[in-house]
Design a protein around this motif. Structure first.
Motif, PDB file in Angstrom:
ATOM      1  N   VAL A 138       0.871  -1.174   0.000  1.00 35.77           N
ATOM      2  CA  VAL A 138       0.000   0.000   0.000  1.00 35.77           C
ATOM      3  C   VAL A 138       0.906   1.222   0.000  1.00 35.77           C
ATOM      4  CG1 VAL A 138      -1.744   1.306   1.265  1.00 35.77           C
ATOM      5  CG2 VAL A 138      -1.813  -1.201   1.288  1.00 35.77           C
ATOM      6  N   THR A 139       0.715   2.089  -0.984  1.00 36.77           N
ATOM      7  CA  THR A 139       1.486   3.326  -1.084  1.00 36.77           C
ATOM      8  C   THR A 139       0.504   4.489  -1.035  1.00 36.77           C
ATOM      9  OG1 THR A 139       3.091   2.202  -2.496  1.00 36.77           O
ATOM     10  CG2 THR A 139       3.176   4.615  -2.454  1.00 36.77           C
ATOM     11  N   VAL A 140       0.741   5.409  -0.105  1.00 42.40           N
ATOM     12  CA  VAL A 140      -0.128   6.582   0.035  1.00 42.40           C
ATOM     13  C   VAL A 140       0.740   7.816  -0.096  1.00 42.40           C
ATOM     14  CG1 VAL A 140      -1.777   7.805   1.495  1.00 42.40           C
ATOM     15  CG2 VAL A 140      -1.637   5.304   1.618  1.00 42.40           C
ATOM     16  N   ASP A 141       0.450   8.629  -1.106  1.00 41.63           N
ATOM     17  CA  ASP A 141       1.178   9.884  -1.293  1.00 41.63           C
ATOM     18  C   ASP A 141       0.747  10.882  -0.232  1.00 41.63           C
ATOM     19  OD1 ASP A 141       2.752   9.348  -3.641  1.00 41.63           O
ATOM     20  OD2 ASP A 141       0.889   9.407  -4.798  1.00 41.63           O
ATOM     21  N   LEU A 142       1.723  11.434   0.450  1.00 38.52           N
ATOM     22  CA  LEU A 142       1.450  12.426   1.495  1.00 38.52           C
ATOM     23  C   LEU A 142       1.874  13.833   1.079  1.00 38.52           C
ATOM     24  CD1 LEU A 142       2.631  10.249   4.504  1.00 38.52           C
ATOM     25  CD2 LEU A 142       0.277  10.656   3.731  1.00 38.52           C
ATOM     26  N   SER A 143       2.417  13.969  -0.120  1.00 38.26           N
ATOM     27  CA  SER A 143       2.802  15.289  -0.616  1.00 38.26           C
ATOM     28  C   SER A 143       1.605  16.221  -0.601  1.00 38.26           C
ATOM     29  CB  SER A 143       3.333  15.191  -2.053  1.00 38.26           C
ATOM     30  OG  SER A 143       4.498  14.420  -2.095  1.00 38.26           O
ATOM     31  N   ASP A 144       1.859  17.463  -0.262  1.00 36.83           N
ATOM     32  CA  ASP A 144       0.813  18.487  -0.215  1.00 36.83           C
ATOM     33  C   ASP A 144      -0.316  18.147   0.762  1.00 36.83           C
ATOM     34  OD1 ASP A 144       2.214  20.020  -2.024  1.00 36.83           O
ATOM     35  OD2 ASP A 144       1.090  19.300  -3.760  1.00 36.83           O
ATOM     36  N   THR A 145       0.030  17.391   1.816  1.00 34.10           N
ATOM     37  CA  THR A 145      -0.901  17.138   2.911  1.00 34.10           C
ATOM     38  C   THR A 145      -0.213  17.587   4.196  1.00 34.10           C
ATOM     39  OG1 THR A 145      -0.143  14.923   3.558  1.00 34.10           O
ATOM     40  CG2 THR A 145      -1.730  15.048   1.722  1.00 34.10           C
ATOM     41  N   ARG A 146      -0.930  17.566   5.297  1.00 29.95           N
ATOM     42  CA  ARG A 146      -0.314  17.968   6.570  1.00 29.95           C
ATOM     43  C   ARG A 146       0.719  16.955   7.056  1.00 29.95           C
ATOM     44  NH1 ARG A 146      -5.129  17.333  10.961  1.00 29.95           N
ATOM     45  NH2 ARG A 146      -6.524  16.606   9.346  1.00 29.95           N
ATOM     46  N   TRP A 147       0.791  15.788   6.399  1.00 28.30           N
ATOM     47  CA  TRP A 147       1.748  14.741   6.778  1.00 28.30           C
ATOM     48  C   TRP A 147       2.975  14.714   5.874  1.00 28.30           C
ATOM     49  CZ3 TRP A 147      -3.519  13.931   6.103  1.00 28.30           C
ATOM     50  CH2 TRP A 147      -4.254  13.799   7.278  1.00 28.30           C
ATOM     51  N   ALA A 148       3.105  15.658   4.963  1.00 25.20           N
ATOM     52  CA  ALA A 148       4.194  15.640   3.971  1.00 25.20           C
ATOM     53  C   ALA A 148       5.576  15.667   4.619  1.00 25.20           C
ATOM     54  CB  ALA A 148       4.040  16.813   3.007  1.00 25.20           C
ATOM     55  N   HIS A 149       5.710  16.293   5.757  1.00 25.24           N
ATOM     56  CA  HIS A 149       7.007  16.432   6.442  1.00 25.24           C
ATOM     57  C   HIS A 149       7.410  15.191   7.227  1.00 25.24           C
ATOM     58  CE1 HIS A 149       4.083  16.999   9.614  1.00 25.24           C
ATOM     59  NE2 HIS A 149       5.046  16.692  10.468  1.00 25.24           N
ATOM     60  N   LEU A 150       6.496  14.267   7.404  1.00 23.86           N
ATOM     61  CA  LEU A 150       6.695  13.131   8.286  1.00 23.86           C
ATOM     62  C   LEU A 150       7.748  12.167   7.749  1.00 23.86           C
ATOM     63  CD1 LEU A 150       5.511  11.918  10.885  1.00 23.86           C
ATOM     64  CD2 LEU A 150       3.852  10.733   9.443  1.00 23.86           C
ATOM     65  N   GLU A 151       8.602  11.687   8.624  1.00 24.22           N
ATOM     66  CA  GLU A 151       9.583  10.650   8.297  1.00 24.22           C
ATOM     67  C   GLU A 151       9.535   9.608   9.408  1.00 24.22           C
ATOM     68  OE1 GLU A 151      11.897  10.289   5.686  1.00 24.22           O
ATOM     69  OE2 GLU A 151      10.969  11.997   4.666  1.00 24.22           O
ATOM     70  N   ILE A 152       9.327   8.360   9.043  1.00 25.57           N
ATOM     71  CA  ILE A 152       9.353   7.246   9.990  1.00 25.57           C
ATOM     72  C   ILE A 152      10.236   6.174   9.379  1.00 25.57           C
ATOM     73  CG2 ILE A 152       8.018   5.436  11.135  1.00 25.57           C
ATOM     74  CD1 ILE A 152       5.634   7.346  11.145  1.00 25.57           C
ATOM     75  N   ALA A 153      11.268   5.787  10.096  1.00 25.26           N
ATOM     76  CA  ALA A 153      12.178   4.754   9.614  1.00 25.26           C
ATOM     77  C   ALA A 153      11.434   3.437   9.424  1.00 25.26           C
ATOM     78  CB  ALA A 153      13.331   4.570  10.603  1.00 25.26           C
ATOM     79  N   LYS A 154      11.950   2.628   8.530  1.00 25.62           N
ATOM     80  CA  LYS A 154      11.329   1.333   8.243  1.00 25.62           C
ATOM     81  C   LYS A 154      11.225   0.493   9.514  1.00 25.62           C
ATOM     82  CE  LYS A 154      12.321  -0.784   4.471  1.00 25.62           C
ATOM     83  NZ  LYS A 154      13.054  -1.536   3.426  1.00 25.62           N
ATOM     84  N   GLN A 155      10.043  -0.020   9.730  1.00 30.81           N
ATOM     85  CA  GLN A 155       9.776  -0.910  10.853  1.00 30.81           C
ATOM     86  C   GLN A 155       9.319  -2.245  10.286  1.00 30.81           C
ATOM     87  OE1 GLN A 155       7.390   0.872  13.950  1.00 30.81           O
ATOM     88  NE2 GLN A 155       8.147   2.908  13.424  1.00 30.81           N
ATOM     89  N   ILE A 156       9.901  -3.316  10.798  1.00 32.42           N
ATOM     90  CA  ILE A 156       9.622  -4.651  10.282  1.00 32.42           C
ATOM     91  C   ILE A 156       9.177  -5.554  11.421  1.00 32.42           C
ATOM     92  CG2 ILE A 156      10.606  -6.676   9.139  1.00 32.42           C
ATOM     93  CD1 ILE A 156      12.674  -4.763   7.858  1.00 32.42           C
ATOM     94  N   ASP A 157       8.089  -6.249  11.198  1.00 29.88           N
ATOM     95  CA  ASP A 157       7.608  -7.247  12.143  1.00 29.88           C
ATOM     96  C   ASP A 157       7.396  -8.533  11.342  1.00 29.88           C
ATOM     97  OD1 ASP A 157       6.495  -8.738  14.144  1.00 29.88           O
ATOM     98  OD2 ASP A 157       4.831  -7.374  14.545  1.00 29.88           O
ATOM     99  N   GLY A 158       8.427  -9.370  11.298  1.00 33.28           N
ATOM    100  CA  GLY A 158       8.389 -10.601  10.516  1.00 33.28           C
ATOM    101  C   GLY A 158       8.052 -11.788  11.382  1.00 33.28           C
TER     102      GLY A 158
END
Length: 110
Positions: free
Chosen positions: A45-65
Motif C-alpha cells: 500500500v502506497t499513500v502519497d502524502l505530498s501536499d498534505t499535513r503529513w508531507a514532512h513526516l519521516e518514519i524509519a522502516k519498521q519490520i515485524d516478521g
C-alpha cells in the motif's frame, strides 16, 4: 483486555474518507493511493502524502516478521507511506497507516 480490530468496512470507509478529504482539485491529479500485490505473496500500500499535513513526516522502516506469510513492514519517507505485508495483513497495513495519520493529526491539533 481484547482490543477492537477494525472491520474491512471500517478501514475501507476510512480510506475513502481520507482520500476524499485530500482531494482539493489539485492533489488528486498528481497524487493518490496505490494498492498492489507482491509475488511472495503479499500486499503493498502506497499513500502519497505530498501536499498534505503529513508531507514532512519521516518514519524509519519498521519490520515485524512473524512468519513467512504473516509479516508487516512500513515506513514514511519522501512524502509517502509505504506498507507491505503478507497475504492476510492488508487490514494491519491500513491500520498502521491510520494510526500514523491519527497520531500526527492529534499533534497538529494540540
Amino acid at each position: 483486555m481484547k482490543t477492537h480490530q477494525p472491520s474491512e468496512t471500517d478501514l475501507l470507509a476510512r480510506l475513502e474518507d481520507w482520500y476524499l478529504n485530500e482531494c482539493n482539485g489539485d492533489w488528486e491529479h498528481s497524487f493518490g493511493v496505490k494498492l498492489d500485490t507482491l509475488d511472495n505473496p503479499g500486499w503493498r500500500v502506497t499513500v502519497d502524502l505530498s501536499d498534505t499535513r503529513w508531507a514532512h513526516l519521516e518514519i524509519a522502516k519498521q519490520i515485524d516478521g512473524r512468519t513467512e506469510r504473516d509479516w508487516i513492514q512500513f515506513e514514511v519517507t519522501k512524502a509517502q507511506f509505504v506498507g507491505c505485508g503478507g497475504p492476510r495483513n492488508l487490514r494491519e497495513i491500513l491500520s498502521r497507516f491510520f494510526s500514523i495519520v491519527d497520531s500526527v493529526g492529534r499533534e497538529v491539533n494540540s
